[in-house]
Design a protein around this motif. Structure first.
Motif, PDB file in Angstrom:
ATOM      1  N   LYS A   1      -3.133  -9.180  -3.043  1.00  0.00           N
ATOM      2  CA  LYS A   1      -3.049  -8.706  -1.767  1.00  0.00           C
ATOM      3  C   LYS A   1      -1.670  -7.901  -1.502  1.00  0.00           C
ATOM      4  CE  LYS A   1      -5.964 -12.207  -0.082  1.00  0.00           C
ATOM      5  NZ  LYS A   1      -6.042 -12.880  -1.620  1.00  0.00           N
ATOM      6  N   LEU A   2      -1.677  -6.497  -1.221  1.00  0.00           N
ATOM      7  CA  LEU A   2      -0.454  -5.725  -1.249  1.00  0.00           C
ATOM      8  C   LEU A   2      -0.083  -5.383   0.088  1.00  0.00           C
ATOM      9  CD1 LEU A   2      -1.068  -3.726  -4.521  1.00  0.00           C
ATOM     10  CD2 LEU A   2       0.064  -5.886  -4.129  1.00  0.00           C
ATOM     11  N   GLU A   3       0.878  -5.530   0.690  1.00  0.00           N
ATOM     12  CA  GLU A   3       1.348  -5.059   1.915  1.00  0.00           C
ATOM     13  C   GLU A   3       2.544  -4.180   1.879  1.00  0.00           C
ATOM     14  OE1 GLU A   3       1.858  -8.409   4.700  1.00  0.00           O
ATOM     15  OE2 GLU A   3      -0.294  -8.886   4.649  1.00  0.00           O
ATOM     16  N   PHE A   4       2.486  -2.923   2.409  1.00  0.00           N
ATOM     17  CA  PHE A   4       3.478  -1.913   2.129  1.00  0.00           C
ATOM     18  C   PHE A   4       4.614  -1.868   3.301  1.00  0.00           C
ATOM     19  CE2 PHE A   4       0.419  -0.888  -0.837  1.00  0.00           C
ATOM     20  CZ  PHE A   4       1.105  -0.844  -2.049  1.00  0.00           C
ATOM     21  N   GLN A   5       5.782  -1.415   3.287  1.00  0.00           N
ATOM     22  CA  GLN A   5       6.483  -1.016   4.316  1.00  0.00           C
ATOM     23  C   GLN A   5       5.780   0.373   4.892  1.00  0.00           C
ATOM     24  OE1 GLN A   5       9.338  -1.960   5.694  1.00  0.00           O
ATOM     25  NE2 GLN A   5       9.625  -3.721   4.526  1.00  0.00           N
ATOM     26  N   PRO A   6       6.143   0.308   6.197  1.00  0.00           N
ATOM     27  CA  PRO A   6       5.523   1.839   7.056  1.00  0.00           C
ATOM     28  C   PRO A   6       5.730   3.007   6.048  1.00  0.00           C
ATOM     29  CG  PRO A   6       6.627   0.217   8.537  1.00  0.00           C
ATOM     30  CD  PRO A   6       7.027  -0.335   7.271  1.00  0.00           C
ATOM     31  N   GLN A   7       4.943   3.724   5.936  1.00  0.00           N
ATOM     32  CA  GLN A   7       5.078   5.115   5.305  1.00  0.00           C
ATOM     33  C   GLN A   7       5.198   4.923   3.830  1.00  0.00           C
ATOM     34  OE1 GLN A   7       8.063   7.493   7.217  1.00  0.00           O
ATOM     35  NE2 GLN A   7       6.440   8.394   8.433  1.00  0.00           N
ATOM     36  N   PHE A   8       4.636   3.861   3.381  1.00  0.00           N
ATOM     37  CA  PHE A   8       4.624   3.549   1.693  1.00  0.00           C
ATOM     38  C   PHE A   8       3.131   3.327   1.453  1.00  0.00           C
ATOM     39  CE2 PHE A   8       9.168   3.350   2.105  1.00  0.00           C
ATOM     40  CZ  PHE A   8       9.711   3.897   1.226  1.00  0.00           C
ATOM     41  N   ARG A   9       2.586   3.354   0.374  1.00  0.00           N
ATOM     42  CA  ARG A   9       1.413   3.288  -0.352  1.00  0.00           C
ATOM     43  C   ARG A   9       1.305   3.320  -1.796  1.00  0.00           C
ATOM     44  NH1 ARG A   9      -1.574   9.248   0.455  1.00  0.00           N
ATOM     45  NH2 ARG A   9      -0.171  10.175  -0.880  1.00  0.00           N
ATOM     46  N   LEU A  10       0.539   2.708  -2.510  1.00  0.00           N
ATOM     47  CA  LEU A  10       0.527   2.705  -3.904  1.00  0.00           C
ATOM     48  C   LEU A  10       0.520   3.915  -4.589  1.00  0.00           C
ATOM     49  CD1 LEU A  10       0.300   0.436  -5.963  1.00  0.00           C
ATOM     50  CD2 LEU A  10      -2.011   0.657  -5.956  1.00  0.00           C
ATOM     51  N   ALA A  11       1.251   4.117  -5.465  1.00  0.00           N
ATOM     52  CA  ALA A  11       1.539   5.542  -6.016  1.00  0.00           C
ATOM     53  C   ALA A  11       0.422   5.942  -7.182  1.00  0.00           C
ATOM     54  CB  ALA A  11       2.884   5.981  -6.572  1.00  0.00           C
ATOM     55  N   ASP A  12       0.329   4.708  -8.065  1.00  0.00           N
ATOM     56  CA  ASP A  12      -0.918   4.981  -8.934  1.00  0.00           C
ATOM     57  C   ASP A  12      -1.637   3.295  -9.172  1.00  0.00           C
ATOM     58  OD1 ASP A  12      -2.414   5.853 -10.978  1.00  0.00           O
ATOM     59  OD2 ASP A  12      -0.747   6.472 -12.242  1.00  0.00           O
ATOM     60  N   SER A  13      -2.300   3.275 -10.057  1.00  0.00           N
ATOM     61  CA  SER A  13      -3.294   2.013 -10.246  1.00  0.00           C
ATOM     62  C   SER A  13      -2.046   1.205 -10.758  1.00  0.00           C
ATOM     63  CB  SER A  13      -4.002   2.350 -11.345  1.00  0.00           C
ATOM     64  OG  SER A  13      -4.979   3.011 -11.064  1.00  0.00           O
ATOM     65  N   ILE A  14      -2.258  -0.273 -10.508  1.00  0.00           N
ATOM     66  CA  ILE A  14      -1.205  -1.423 -11.034  1.00  0.00           C
ATOM     67  C   ILE A  14      -1.700  -1.283 -12.457  1.00  0.00           C
ATOM     68  CG2 ILE A  14      -0.876  -3.685 -11.011  1.00  0.00           C
ATOM     69  CD1 ILE A  14      -2.135  -3.765  -8.175  1.00  0.00           C
ATOM     70  N   VAL A  15      -0.723  -1.650 -13.370  1.00  0.00           N
ATOM     71  CA  VAL A  15      -0.626  -1.731 -14.681  1.00  0.00           C
ATOM     72  C   VAL A  15      -0.514  -2.937 -14.969  1.00  0.00           C
ATOM     73  CG1 VAL A  15       0.393  -0.798 -16.949  1.00  0.00           C
ATOM     74  CG2 VAL A  15       0.398   0.919 -15.117  1.00  0.00           C
ATOM     75  N   PHE A  16      -1.462  -3.557 -15.852  1.00  0.00           N
ATOM     76  CA  PHE A  16      -1.283  -4.918 -16.397  1.00  0.00           C
ATOM     77  C   PHE A  16      -0.830  -4.801 -17.902  1.00  0.00           C
ATOM     78  CE2 PHE A  16      -4.083  -5.201 -12.872  1.00  0.00           C
ATOM     79  CZ  PHE A  16      -3.402  -6.390 -12.043  1.00  0.00           C
ATOM     80  N   THR A  17      -0.067  -5.620 -18.302  1.00  0.00           N
ATOM     81  CA  THR A  17       0.097  -5.889 -19.822  1.00  0.00           C
ATOM     82  C   THR A  17      -0.052  -7.165 -20.193  1.00  0.00           C
ATOM     83  OG1 THR A  17       1.605  -3.864 -19.402  1.00  0.00           O
ATOM     84  CG2 THR A  17       1.866  -5.511 -21.529  1.00  0.00           C
ATOM     85  N   PRO A  18      -1.196  -7.600 -20.996  1.00  0.00           N
ATOM     86  CA  PRO A  18      -2.105  -6.484 -21.651  1.00  0.00           C
ATOM     87  C   PRO A  18      -3.186  -6.112 -20.601  1.00  0.00           C
ATOM     88  CG  PRO A  18      -2.559  -8.712 -22.326  1.00  0.00           C
ATOM     89  CD  PRO A  18      -1.254  -8.823 -21.643  1.00  0.00           C
ATOM     90  N   HIS A  19      -3.673  -5.104 -20.721  1.00  0.00           N
ATOM     91  CA  HIS A  19      -4.607  -4.604 -19.591  1.00  0.00           C
ATOM     92  C   HIS A  19      -6.232  -5.100 -19.827  1.00  0.00           C
ATOM     93  CE1 HIS A  19      -5.674  -1.731 -23.056  1.00  0.00           C
ATOM     94  NE2 HIS A  19      -6.857  -1.571 -22.478  1.00  0.00           N
ATOM     95  N   GLU A  20      -6.369  -5.719 -21.294  1.00  0.00           N
ATOM     96  CA  GLU A  20      -7.602  -6.541 -21.566  1.00  0.00           C
ATOM     97  C   GLU A  20      -7.181  -7.990 -22.026  1.00  0.00           C
ATOM     98  OE1 GLU A  20     -11.068  -3.673 -22.966  1.00  0.00           O
ATOM     99  OE2 GLU A  20      -9.612  -4.144 -24.400  1.00  0.00           O
ATOM    100  N   VAL A  21      -7.939  -8.862 -21.742  1.00  0.00           N
ATOM    101  CA  VAL A  21      -7.964 -10.279 -22.400  1.00  0.00           C
ATOM    102  C   VAL A  21      -9.137 -10.833 -23.153  1.00  0.00           C
ATOM    103  CG1 VAL A  21      -6.041 -10.964 -20.654  1.00  0.00           C
ATOM    104  CG2 VAL A  21      -8.368 -11.212 -20.162  1.00  0.00           C
ATOM    105  N   LYS A  22      -9.080 -11.817 -23.789  1.00  0.00           N
ATOM    106  CA  LYS A  22     -10.079 -12.470 -24.647  1.00  0.00           C
ATOM    107  C   LYS A  22     -10.729 -13.663 -23.689  1.00  0.00           C
ATOM    108  CE  LYS A  22     -11.797 -13.447 -28.979  1.00  0.00           C
ATOM    109  NZ  LYS A  22     -11.557 -13.605 -30.368  1.00  0.00           N
ATOM    110  N   VAL A  23     -11.930 -13.452 -23.614  1.00  0.00           N
ATOM    111  CA  VAL A  23     -12.650 -14.562 -22.848  1.00  0.00           C
ATOM    112  C   VAL A  23     -13.405 -15.456 -23.910  1.00  0.00           C
ATOM    113  CG1 VAL A  23     -14.301 -15.382 -21.031  1.00  0.00           C
ATOM    114  CG2 VAL A  23     -12.674 -13.387 -20.593  1.00  0.00           C
ATOM    115  N   VAL A  24     -13.229 -16.554 -23.945  1.00  0.00           N
ATOM    116  CA  VAL A  24     -13.960 -17.612 -25.049  1.00  0.00           C
ATOM    117  C   VAL A  24     -14.810 -18.556 -24.324  1.00  0.00           C
ATOM    118  CG1 VAL A  24     -13.380 -18.903 -26.899  1.00  0.00           C
ATOM    119  CG2 VAL A  24     -11.961 -17.207 -26.838  1.00  0.00           C
TER     120      VAL A  24
END
Length: 153
Positions: free
Chosen positions: A48-71
């Motif tokens: 849950k993201l809350e920004f200061q006034p007049q700010f917003r997310l510039a681009d997608s959130i980048v996850f490293t790694p962007h994929e995980v293995k589900v077993v």
């Protein structure tokens, strides 16, 4: 197949029975093991993201790694198309934020394993401003007179 008679001594010690433990029923317990399988799935944000006034997310959130293995068992793996991050809240965002977060197993599927069980994230906030301008509506490349309503947008 597991013989329960081998457990009688351990059970008697663990529960401190005053009487002698004569037998355990059933005599045999049968286990059926299902083969495990795995697949790669994308990581999606549960934050849950809350920004200061007049700010917003510039681009997608980048996850490293962007994929995980589900077993896990095939019947559970088939129904999974992504893994969410924990529901942490990040407040007062006005610039870049980096960190790590745990991954959450889907509800009712606690027997699954997620590898890795934690990912790093990076997000960037940007300042935005709002303004209003008035533009007249003009028909282009038309040889007839066109009246628009409204004539300003």
């Amino acid at each position: 197949n597991f013989s329960t008679s081998r457990l009688s001594t351990e059970i008697r010690k663990q529960y401190n029975f005053a009487e002698e433990l004569i037998s355990i029923s059933p005599e045999n317990i049968y286990f059926r093991f299902e083969p495990l399988t795995g697949k790669m799935v994308p990581v999606l944000s549960g934050m849950k993201l809350e920004f200061q006034p007049q700010f917003r997310l510039a681009d997608s959130i980048v996850f490293t790694p962007h994929e995980v293995k589900v077993v896990g068992p095939q019947n559970l793996i088939d129904k999974i198309d992504h893994i969410d991050t924990d529901g942490r809240q990040i407040s007062d965002i006005e610039g870049p934020v980096n960190g790590s977060c745990k991954l959450v197993k889907p509800f009712g599927k606690e027997q699954l394993a997620i590898v890795p069980d934690e990912v790093d994230f990076s997000l960037q906030a940007e300042r935005f401003t709002e303004s209003t301008i008035v533009i007249p509506v003009v028909a282009a490349n038309v040889n007839t007179l066109i009246q628009s309503f409204p004539d300003l947008v």
